[in-house]
Write a protein that holds these residues in place. Sequence first.
Motif, PDB file in Angstrom:
ATOM      1  N   GLN A   1      75.778   6.526 -25.416  1.00 55.91           N
ATOM      2  CA  GLN A   1      74.441   6.578 -24.836  1.00 55.91           C
ATOM      3  C   GLN A   1      74.318   7.758 -23.870  1.00 55.91           C
ATOM      4  O   GLN A   1      73.300   8.460 -23.850  1.00 55.91           O
ATOM      5  CB  GLN A   1      74.130   5.271 -24.125  1.00 55.91           C
ATOM      6  N   SER A   2      75.349   7.993 -23.083  1.00 58.61           N
ATOM      7  CA  SER A   2      75.347   9.162 -22.193  1.00 58.61           C
ATOM      8  C   SER A   2      75.251  10.445 -23.009  1.00 58.61           C
ATOM      9  O   SER A   2      74.513  11.364 -22.661  1.00 58.61           O
ATOM     10  CB  SER A   2      76.622   9.193 -21.339  1.00 58.61           C
ATOM     11  N   TRP A   3      76.018  10.519 -24.095  1.00 58.92           N
ATOM     12  CA  TRP A   3      75.984  11.682 -24.970  1.00 58.92           C
ATOM     13  C   TRP A   3      74.585  11.891 -25.541  1.00 58.92           C
ATOM     14  O   TRP A   3      74.106  13.018 -25.635  1.00 58.92           O
ATOM     15  CB  TRP A   3      77.008  11.545 -26.094  1.00 58.92           C
ATOM     16  N   GLU A   4      73.923  10.815 -25.921  1.00 59.36           N
ATOM     17  CA  GLU A   4      72.579  10.913 -26.506  1.00 59.36           C
ATOM     18  C   GLU A   4      71.637  11.655 -25.561  1.00 59.36           C
ATOM     19  O   GLU A   4      70.883  12.528 -25.986  1.00 59.36           O
ATOM     20  CB  GLU A   4      72.046   9.509 -26.806  1.00 59.36           C
TER      21      GLU A   4
ATOM     22  N   ILE B   1      80.519  13.255 -17.648  1.00 55.95           N
ATOM     23  CA  ILE B   1      80.213  11.922 -18.153  1.00 55.95           C
ATOM     24  C   ILE B   1      81.172  10.961 -17.455  1.00 55.95           C
ATOM     25  O   ILE B   1      82.391  11.043 -17.643  1.00 55.95           O
ATOM     26  CB  ILE B   1      80.405  11.814 -19.674  1.00 55.95           C
ATOM     27  N   THR B   2      80.615  10.084 -16.664  1.00 60.29           N
ATOM     28  CA  THR B   2      81.450   9.126 -15.951  1.00 60.29           C
ATOM     29  C   THR B   2      82.050   8.135 -16.933  1.00 60.29           C
ATOM     30  O   THR B   2      81.347   7.574 -17.777  1.00 60.29           O
ATOM     31  CB  THR B   2      80.614   8.375 -14.896  1.00 60.29           C
TER      32      THR B   2
ATOM     33  N   ASP C   1      88.548  11.574 -13.567  1.00 59.41           N
ATOM     34  CA  ASP C   1      87.632  10.451 -13.369  1.00 59.41           C
ATOM     35  C   ASP C   1      86.421  10.520 -14.290  1.00 59.41           C
ATOM     36  O   ASP C   1      85.753   9.515 -14.507  1.00 59.41           O
ATOM     37  CB  ASP C   1      87.153  10.387 -11.918  1.00 59.41           C
ATOM     38  N   ASP C   2      86.117  11.701 -14.782  1.00 58.75           N
ATOM     39  CA  ASP C   2      84.978  11.918 -15.674  1.00 58.75           C
ATOM     40  C   ASP C   2      85.448  12.690 -16.895  1.00 58.75           C
ATOM     41  O   ASP C   2      86.478  13.353 -16.860  1.00 58.75           O
ATOM     42  CB  ASP C   2      83.890  12.760 -14.982  1.00 58.75           C
ATOM     43  N   LEU C   3      84.649  12.625 -17.934  1.00 60.67           N
ATOM     44  CA  LEU C   3      84.829  13.537 -19.061  1.00 60.67           C
ATOM     45  C   LEU C   3      83.997  14.771 -18.744  1.00 60.67           C
ATOM     46  O   LEU C   3      82.858  14.642 -18.284  1.00 60.67           O
ATOM     47  CB  LEU C   3      84.347  12.892 -20.359  1.00 60.67           C
TER      48      LEU C   3
END
Length: 143
Positions: free
Chosen positions: A73-76, A97-98, A124-126
């Motif tokens: 969903q974040s990627w979207e 992206i967390t 911690d994130d991507l």
Amino acid sequence: FMVVDAGGGTVDLTVHKVNAEGGMEEVTRGLGDSCGATFLDVQFLEWLRERLGDEFYKECQTSYPSAMASLVQSWESIKRRYTGQESDDADADHTYITLPGKLGRRIPPEVEARLEELQDGEVDDLVLCDRDYRSIFDPVVDK
């Protein structure tokens, strides 16, 4: 006139011209390929698999499907904002992206080391940088 139908699964192109009678006629036969937005999702998931490693990626899919759905969903949202234009500001071409809590707390040491190496110390994130975006978008756009 070129008509571009860029959908989720395919992108189709047709070229028309106005004929002497004022109507439209097709100049070229329609072309299409499987290079719609869903193929960007496939590329993102492959990028994610490379980041997390096969074993942890598979574990995430089977044990934490809601956390994986959150990443997708974040990627979207992210893919809709990507313009493909480079910036002179080094931080501007990085997107974070967390990692959902369940995944972030269960990252194995070898995956943490991989993330640290690939993401300049960030675990911690991507982190998607310009190179990552290009590895996701270019194969689909080039089609």
